[in-house]
Design an enzyme around this catalytic site. Structure first.
Site, mmCIF file in Angstrom:
data_model
loop_
_atom_site.group_PDB
_atom_site.id
_atom_site.type_symbol
_atom_site.label_atom_id
_atom_site.label_comp_id
_atom_site.label_asym_id
_atom_site.label_seq_id
_atom_site.Cartn_x
_atom_site.Cartn_y
_atom_site.Cartn_z
ATOM 1 N N CYS A 158 0.811 -1.219 0.000
ATOM 2 C CA CYS A 158 0.000 0.000 0.000
ATOM 3 C C CYS A 158 0.846 1.271 0.000
ATOM 4 C CB CYS A 158 -0.922 0.032 1.210
ATOM 5 S SG CYS A 158 -2.034 -1.352 1.262
ATOM 6 N N HIS A 216 -2.724 6.898 4.435
ATOM 7 C CA HIS A 216 -3.245 5.723 3.727
ATOM 8 C C HIS A 216 -4.607 5.356 4.332
ATOM 9 C CE1 HIS A 216 -3.803 1.880 2.010
ATOM 10 N NE2 HIS A 216 -3.342 1.172 3.023
ATOM 11 N N ASN A 234 -10.013 0.064 1.566
ATOM 12 C CA ASN A 234 -8.567 0.160 1.367
ATOM 13 C C ASN A 234 -8.258 -0.183 -0.096
ATOM 14 O OD1 ASN A 234 -5.812 -0.250 1.258
ATOM 15 N ND2 ASN A 234 -5.703 -1.515 3.094
HETATM 16 N N1 ACO Z 1 -17.459 -9.533 10.285
HETATM 17 C C1 ACO Z 1 -17.740 -9.979 11.530
HETATM 18 N N2 ACO Z 1 -16.805 -10.483 12.348
HETATM 19 C C2 ACO Z 1 -15.530 -10.523 11.908
HETATM 20 C C3 ACO Z 1 -15.176 -10.079 10.615
HETATM 21 C C4 ACO Z 1 -16.200 -9.562 9.794
HETATM 22 N N3 ACO Z 1 -15.981 -9.096 8.556
HETATM 23 N N4 ACO Z 1 -13.855 -10.240 10.457
HETATM 24 C C5 ACO Z 1 -13.380 -10.765 11.593
HETATM 25 N N5 ACO Z 1 -14.397 -10.952 12.464
HETATM 26 C C6 ACO Z 1 -14.341 -11.483 13.819
HETATM 27 C C7 ACO Z 1 -13.108 -12.311 14.073
HETATM 28 O O1 ACO Z 1 -13.332 -13.641 13.651
HETATM 29 C C8 ACO Z 1 -12.988 -12.209 15.587
HETATM 30 O O2 ACO Z 1 -13.885 -13.121 16.178
HETATM 31 P P1 ACO Z 1 -13.444 -13.972 17.478
HETATM 32 O O3 ACO Z 1 -13.159 -12.921 18.535
HETATM 33 O O4 ACO Z 1 -14.648 -14.796 17.729
HETATM 34 O O5 ACO Z 1 -12.232 -14.729 17.044
HETATM 35 C C9 ACO Z 1 -13.519 -10.805 15.906
HETATM 36 O O6 ACO Z 1 -14.260 -10.398 14.745
HETATM 37 C C10 ACO Z 1 -12.436 -9.779 16.197
HETATM 38 O O7 ACO Z 1 -11.454 -9.876 15.192
HETATM 39 P P2 ACO Z 1 -10.135 -9.014 15.245
HETATM 40 O O8 ACO Z 1 -9.269 -9.438 14.097
HETATM 41 O O9 ACO Z 1 -9.548 -9.022 16.610
HETATM 42 O O10 ACO Z 1 -10.741 -7.565 14.954
HETATM 43 P P3 ACO Z 1 -9.998 -6.177 14.965
HETATM 44 O O11 ACO Z 1 -10.728 -5.259 15.829
HETATM 45 O O12 ACO Z 1 -8.526 -6.338 15.148
HETATM 46 O O13 ACO Z 1 -10.230 -5.677 13.477
HETATM 47 C C11 ACO Z 1 -9.184 -5.537 11.333
HETATM 48 C C12 ACO Z 1 -9.771 -6.441 12.381
HETATM 49 C C13 ACO Z 1 -10.248 -4.567 10.861
HETATM 50 C C14 ACO Z 1 -8.709 -6.394 10.164
HETATM 51 C C15 ACO Z 1 -8.008 -4.743 11.934
HETATM 52 O O14 ACO Z 1 -7.132 -5.624 12.588
HETATM 53 C C16 ACO Z 1 -7.240 -3.978 10.891
HETATM 54 O O15 ACO Z 1 -7.743 -3.043 10.297
HETATM 55 N N6 ACO Z 1 -5.957 -4.298 10.684
HETATM 56 C C17 ACO Z 1 -5.115 -3.604 9.728
HETATM 57 C C18 ACO Z 1 -5.378 -4.152 8.392
HETATM 58 C C19 ACO Z 1 -4.764 -3.309 7.317
HETATM 59 O O16 ACO Z 1 -4.672 -2.114 7.417
HETATM 60 N N7 ACO Z 1 -4.344 -3.972 6.251
HETATM 61 C C20 ACO Z 1 -3.870 -3.314 5.115
HETATM 62 C C21 ACO Z 1 -2.406 -3.258 5.083
HETATM 63 S S1 ACO Z 1 -1.861 -2.405 3.737
HETATM 64 C C22 ACO Z 1 -1.556 -3.390 2.356
HETATM 65 O O17 ACO Z 1 -0.447 -3.437 1.884
HETATM 66 C C23 ACO Z 1 -2.687 -4.171 1.724
#
Ligand code: ACO
Length: 327
Positions: free
Chosen positions: A115, A254, A284
């Site tokens: 990204c 970003h 994203n």
């Molecule tokens: N809908 C409902 N529940 C979900 C979903 C969804 N779409 N996705 C995950 N869950 C659940 C998980 O299974 C988990 O359940 P559990 O507690 O029973 O195991 C729960 O929600 C919490 O999941 P977490 O992963 O802890 O949620 P978090 O608050 O950390 O949010 C997220 C996840 C949004 C992915 C966050 O970690 C994030 O934004 N990370 C950064 C990602 C990013 O920016 N990536 C791009 C990088 S740049 C590039 O080069 C592409």
């Protein structure tokens, strides 16, 4: 020898027409609008249609940037397309773009830095012009991430979208790009990857059956890294540009997740009204996210001549980068 100065002459962007809302996703995977909105800030994303690929949006964004800059394609000395979703592994998407634009003089290559791709491309193109490589460059960030998303994996498919943004750079009398800063840490390579389809794991029935041609991400680890590096990369470029953070007129981070954006802005003490956000509309879009936001900010009149704009990104690699621009 007179030192060369480089500025952004114009920007452009393009997104697919098709909109997929969180409510649409509720019908595809076990998720909810409430979960996606509170965890990410995303409400909808644009998804490429049949027959559309990364070069489709790269071309439209490039044409709009060239028009805004009042530069013709024949004037371009360099084209760099930052992408993790090229039309093909080779030839480079930038060569397809060069052909469509009829930019007969331009050297062309793609750049892959997750990204952070656009900030990398901007910085390298700027140095290329400063170093005597030519007078004008086109830098594009373009993605069709929908093509590499596992639409059965709720932890990733809700996060990403498609689109493109572009900027035309040129030698100028005034200094436009005051400073840039790039970094990487391959120690975090496994946190965000697309495992199969290249030399390590060539495409096979097994890789397809095991869904290895899709994005795999450790969201929590990427989140922690992102919050920390957005602050560090911003402070470093501010230092290199010899300005103070409160001189920044617009912060364009970003657009991955509103929680990452808000915590970075808070750590940097940048007030909400100086933070540009469009993650709710597009999700994203990886390399496209920063140039798409930059172009929207310009077209919405949020950037005026003389303003100081701070771009900062992070991504797969891991990589990070920032740029300080005097408009
Ligand atoms: N809908 C409902 N529940 C979900 C979903 C969804 N779409 N996705 C995950 N869950 C659940 C998980 O299974 C988990 O359940 P559990 O507690 O029973 O195991 C729960 O929600 C919490 O999941 P977490 O992963 O802890 O949620 P978090 O608050 O950390 O949010 C997220 C996840 C949004 C992915 C966050 O970690 C994030 O934004 N990370 C950064 C990602 C990013 O920016 N990536 C791009 C990088 S740049 C590039 O080069 C592409």
């Amino acid at each position: 020898m007179r030192e060369s100065k480089v500025k952004i002459l114009g920007t452009g962007s393009s997104v697919p027409e098709r909109v997929i809302t969180n409510f649409d996703l509720e019908k595809m995977v076990d998720t909810s609008d409430e979960w996606i909105t509170t965890r990410t800030g995303i409400k909808q994303r644009r998804i490429a249609g049949e027959g559309e690929s990364t070069s489709t949006f790269a071309l439209l964004a490039a044409q709009r940037a060239l028009q805004a800059a009042q530069v013709s394609p024949e004037e371009l000395d360099l084209i760099v397309v930052a992408t993790v979703t090229p039309d093909m592994l080779f030839p480079a998407t930038s060569c397809l773009l060069q052909r469509e634009l009829k930019a007969s003089k331009a050297a062309s290559c793609d750049l892959e830095a997750g990204c952070t791709g656009f900030v990398y491309a901007l910085s390298l193109a700027e140095k290329y012009l400063r170093g005597g490589g030519g007078e004008k460059a086109l830098v594009v960030g373009a993605e069709t991430l929908s093509k590499i998303l596992d639409w059965q994996d709720r932890s990733t498919c809700v996060l990403f979208g498609d689109g493109a943004g572009a900027a035309v750079l040129g030698l100028s009398e005034e200094e436009g790009i005051l400073a840039t800063y790039l970094g990487s840490d391959g120690g975090g390579a496994h946190l965000l990857e697309l495992p199969a389809g290249c030399s390590r794991m060539p495409a096979s029935l097994d890789t397809v059956n095991n869904r290895l041609h899709y994005i795999k991400m450790n969201g929590n680890e990427v989140f922690k890294f992102a919050v920390k590096i957005m602050e560090e990369a911003s402070l470093e470029v501010i230092k290199r540009g010899n300005v103070e953070i409160d001189e920044v007129s617009l912060f364009i981070p970003h657009q991955a997740n509103i929680r990452i954006i808000n915590s970075a802005a808070k750590r940097l003490s940048i007030p909400e009204e100086k933070v540009f956000v469009n993650v709710h509309k597009y999700g994203n879009t990886s390399s496209a996210s920063i140039p798409l936001a930059l172009d929207e900010a310009c077209r919405e009149g949020k950037i005026k001549r003389g303003d100081l704009v701070l771009l900062v990104g992070f991504g797969a690699g891991l990589t990070w980068g920032s740029a300080l621009i005097r408009w």
